[in-house]
Scaffold this active site. Structure first.
Site, PDB file in Angstrom:
ATOM      1  N   SER A   8       0.855  -1.192   0.000  1.00  0.00           N
ATOM      2  CA  SER A   8       0.000   0.000   0.000  1.00  0.00           C
ATOM      3  C   SER A   8       0.885   1.234   0.000  1.00  0.00           C
ATOM      4  O   SER A   8       1.699   1.436   0.911  1.00  0.00           O
ATOM      5  CB  SER A   8      -0.883   0.010   1.245  1.00  0.00           C
ATOM      6  OG  SER A   8      -1.387   1.315   1.426  1.00  0.00           O
ATOM      7  N   HIS A  32      -1.189  -1.202  -4.261  1.00  0.00           N
ATOM      8  CA  HIS A  32      -2.483  -0.950  -3.623  1.00  0.00           C
ATOM      9  C   HIS A  32      -2.596   0.551  -3.360  1.00  0.00           C
ATOM     10  O   HIS A  32      -1.786   1.136  -2.639  1.00  0.00           O
ATOM     11  CB  HIS A  32      -2.537  -1.757  -2.321  1.00  0.00           C
ATOM     12  CG  HIS A  32      -3.805  -1.638  -1.560  1.00  0.00           C
ATOM     13  ND1 HIS A  32      -4.892  -2.455  -1.785  1.00  0.00           N
ATOM     14  CD2 HIS A  32      -4.166  -0.821  -0.552  1.00  0.00           C
ATOM     15  CE1 HIS A  32      -5.869  -2.149  -0.952  1.00  0.00           C
ATOM     16  NE2 HIS A  32      -5.457  -1.150  -0.175  1.00  0.00           N
ATOM     17  N   ASP A  34      -4.852   3.520  -1.886  1.00  0.00           N
ATOM     18  CA  ASP A  34      -5.962   3.814  -0.973  1.00  0.00           C
ATOM     19  C   ASP A  34      -6.558   5.177  -1.286  1.00  0.00           C
ATOM     20  O   ASP A  34      -5.942   6.209  -1.025  1.00  0.00           O
ATOM     21  CB  ASP A  34      -5.460   3.773   0.472  1.00  0.00           C
ATOM     22  CG  ASP A  34      -5.124   2.365   0.917  1.00  0.00           C
ATOM     23  OD1 ASP A  34      -6.012   1.508   0.827  1.00  0.00           O
ATOM     24  OD2 ASP A  34      -3.973   2.116   1.330  1.00  0.00           O
ATOM     25  N   MET A  36      -9.254   7.834  -0.375  1.00  0.00           N
ATOM     26  CA  MET A  36     -10.102   8.205   0.775  1.00  0.00           C
ATOM     27  C   MET A  36     -10.677   9.593   0.538  1.00  0.00           C
ATOM     28  O   MET A  36      -9.968  10.489   0.073  1.00  0.00           O
ATOM     29  CB  MET A  36      -9.282   8.220   2.059  1.00  0.00           C
ATOM     30  CG  MET A  36      -8.557   6.908   2.352  1.00  0.00           C
ATOM     31  SD  MET A  36      -7.706   6.992   3.933  1.00  0.00           S
ATOM     32  CE  MET A  36      -6.776   5.452   3.893  1.00  0.00           C
ATOM     33  N   HIS A  65      -8.329   0.744  -3.875  1.00  0.00           N
ATOM     34  CA  HIS A  65      -9.215   0.476  -2.739  1.00  0.00           C
ATOM     35  C   HIS A  65      -9.948   1.772  -2.437  1.00  0.00           C
ATOM     36  O   HIS A  65      -9.356   2.712  -1.894  1.00  0.00           O
ATOM     37  CB  HIS A  65      -8.357  -0.001  -1.548  1.00  0.00           C
ATOM     38  CG  HIS A  65      -9.124  -0.206  -0.283  1.00  0.00           C
ATOM     39  ND1 HIS A  65      -8.509  -0.343   0.949  1.00  0.00           N
ATOM     40  CD2 HIS A  65     -10.449  -0.312  -0.045  1.00  0.00           C
ATOM     41  CE1 HIS A  65      -9.435  -0.512   1.876  1.00  0.00           C
ATOM     42  NE2 HIS A  65     -10.618  -0.494   1.302  1.00  0.00           N
ATOM     43  N   MET A  67     -12.170   3.945  -0.470  1.00  0.00           N
ATOM     44  CA  MET A  67     -12.846   4.203   0.817  1.00  0.00           C
ATOM     45  C   MET A  67     -13.580   5.527   0.673  1.00  0.00           C
ATOM     46  O   MET A  67     -13.181   6.556   1.227  1.00  0.00           O
ATOM     47  CB  MET A  67     -11.802   4.231   1.939  1.00  0.00           C
ATOM     48  CG  MET A  67     -11.309   2.825   2.294  1.00  0.00           C
ATOM     49  SD  MET A  67      -9.721   2.868   3.132  1.00  0.00           S
ATOM     50  CE  MET A  67      -8.641   2.968   1.716  1.00  0.00           C
ATOM     51  N   MET A 136     -11.205  -6.218   5.768  1.00  0.00           N
ATOM     52  CA  MET A 136     -10.399  -5.207   6.465  1.00  0.00           C
ATOM     53  C   MET A 136     -10.022  -5.736   7.851  1.00  0.00           C
ATOM     54  O   MET A 136     -10.881  -6.166   8.618  1.00  0.00           O
ATOM     55  CB  MET A 136     -11.178  -3.904   6.634  1.00  0.00           C
ATOM     56  CG  MET A 136     -11.386  -3.084   5.364  1.00  0.00           C
ATOM     57  SD  MET A 136      -9.877  -2.578   4.517  1.00  0.00           S
ATOM     58  CE  MET A 136      -9.029  -1.639   5.778  1.00  0.00           C
ATOM     59  N   ASP A 172      -6.350  -6.602   4.492  1.00  0.00           N
ATOM     60  CA  ASP A 172      -5.746  -5.259   4.468  1.00  0.00           C
ATOM     61  C   ASP A 172      -5.810  -4.637   5.852  1.00  0.00           C
ATOM     62  O   ASP A 172      -6.896  -4.430   6.401  1.00  0.00           O
ATOM     63  CB  ASP A 172      -6.511  -4.404   3.447  1.00  0.00           C
ATOM     64  CG  ASP A 172      -5.967  -2.988   3.311  1.00  0.00           C
ATOM     65  OD1 ASP A 172      -4.890  -2.699   3.864  1.00  0.00           O
ATOM     66  OD2 ASP A 172      -6.631  -2.178   2.635  1.00  0.00           O
TER      67      ASP A 172
HETATM   68  C1  DX5 Z   1      -6.187   1.484   5.659  1.00  0.00           C
HETATM   69  C2  DX5 Z   1      -5.750   1.134   4.265  1.00  0.00           C
HETATM   70  C3  DX5 Z   1      -4.617   0.216   4.194  1.00  0.00           C
HETATM   71  C4  DX5 Z   1      -3.347   0.724   4.846  1.00  0.00           C
HETATM   72  C5  DX5 Z   1      -2.654  -0.437   5.423  1.00  0.00           C
HETATM   73  O1  DX5 Z   1      -7.439   2.063   5.638  1.00  0.00           O
HETATM   74  O2  DX5 Z   1      -6.813   0.535   3.544  1.00  0.00           O
HETATM   75  O3  DX5 Z   1      -4.359  -0.217   2.858  1.00  0.00           O
HETATM   76  O4  DX5 Z   1      -2.482   1.375   3.969  1.00  0.00           O
HETATM   77  O5  DX5 Z   1      -1.543   0.016   6.114  1.00  0.00           O
HETATM   78  P1  DX5 Z   1      -0.807  -0.929   7.177  1.00  0.00           P
HETATM   79  O6  DX5 Z   1      -0.313  -2.119   6.401  1.00  0.00           O
HETATM   80  O7  DX5 Z   1       0.265  -0.076   7.721  1.00  0.00           O
HETATM   81  O8  DX5 Z   1      -1.855  -1.332   8.187  1.00  0.00           O
HETATM   82 ZN    ZN Z   2      -6.332  -0.381   1.578  1.00  0.00          ZN
END
Ligand code: DX5
Ligand code: ZN
Length: 226
Positions: A8, A32, A34, A36, A65, A67, A136, A172
């Protein structure tokens, strides 16, 4: 498909994303990303223009991903610009079947994500429409949080519901050399790791070490009879 590692970039240096992505090239199966929106989760990251720019710079397939609220409106665009996999959250989608079909129609794999308190059985009727279920193992929103053990039986349950179908189970949040083995043993096959990769001195070596640990722990699945 076997074990896949998806670093990620949330834990990477956002001021130098192209170079950060290239640090794991060859060692990662996916990047990956993220996305948001500060509504679905209390954090704001990057969106479509940055993903598009990254896709021009990197050869590793991109796993988005999302969110975000209203994925029905925004998710297909990520598939359209060339993300290989687009995951929306079940909690946010208004019409998940239509959305999964639209993502696939745009040429990407469709993933459905579940927050820690959402039961896996909520996706049972959607399994024929998706390519991946994301479990998650932290509350979404931030990297570097501790792994929630409640994810392990959820991974096991997802694998049980999937049966012989070719659907990946992604985990994740808090995935590290310490936690990856029990996720793999429970049946996960796509592992997202942010801080465990990008806070390591050598992110590519961290991917390789995670992969080795997952391969060691993964159950040998009996191939379906022809
Ligand atoms: C959190 C993200 C993850 C995050 C994971 O909401 O979806 O992808 O980057 O980070 P680590 O591996 O540090 O928990
Ligand atoms: Zn993620």
């Amino acid at each position: 498909m076997g074990i896949q590692i998806a670093p990620s970039i949330l834990s990477a240096d956002f001021a130098d994303l192209g170079a950060e992505c290239r640090r794991v090239q060859g060692a990662a199966d996916w990047l990956h990303v993220d996305v948001m929106d500060n509504h679905f989760v209390p954090n704001l990251t990057i969106g479509l223009p940055v993903v598009e720019a990254l896709l021009r710079q990197v050869s590793t397939p991109v796993d988005c991903h999302l969110m975000i609220e209203d994925p029905d409106r925004w998710a297909p665009g990520y598939a359209e610009v060339g993300a290989g996999s687009v995951t929306f959250h079940l909690e946010a989608a208004r019409a998940p079947v239509r959305l999964a079909r639209e993502i696939r129609r745009q040429g990407a794999r469709a993933g459905v994500g579940l927050k820690p308190a959402t039961p896996v059985d909520a996706v049972a009727d959607l399994l024929g429409e998706v390519d991946m279920v994301l479990i998650m193992s932290v509350e979404p929103g931030f990297g570097g949080q501790p792994f929630l053990e409640l994810a392990v039986p959820k991974i096991r349950r997802a694998r049980q519901l999937i049966g012989d179908a070719d659907i990946w189970v992604q985990v994740d949040g808090g995935v590290s050399e310490e936690t990856i083995e029990r996720c793999a043993e429970a049946g996960a096959d796509v592992f997202v790791a942010g801080s465990a990769v990008y806070h390591a001195a050598d992110p590519a070596a961290a991917c390789t070490a995670l992969r080795a640990a997952a391969v060691r722990a993964a159950p040998v699945r009996v191939a379906a009879a022809p």
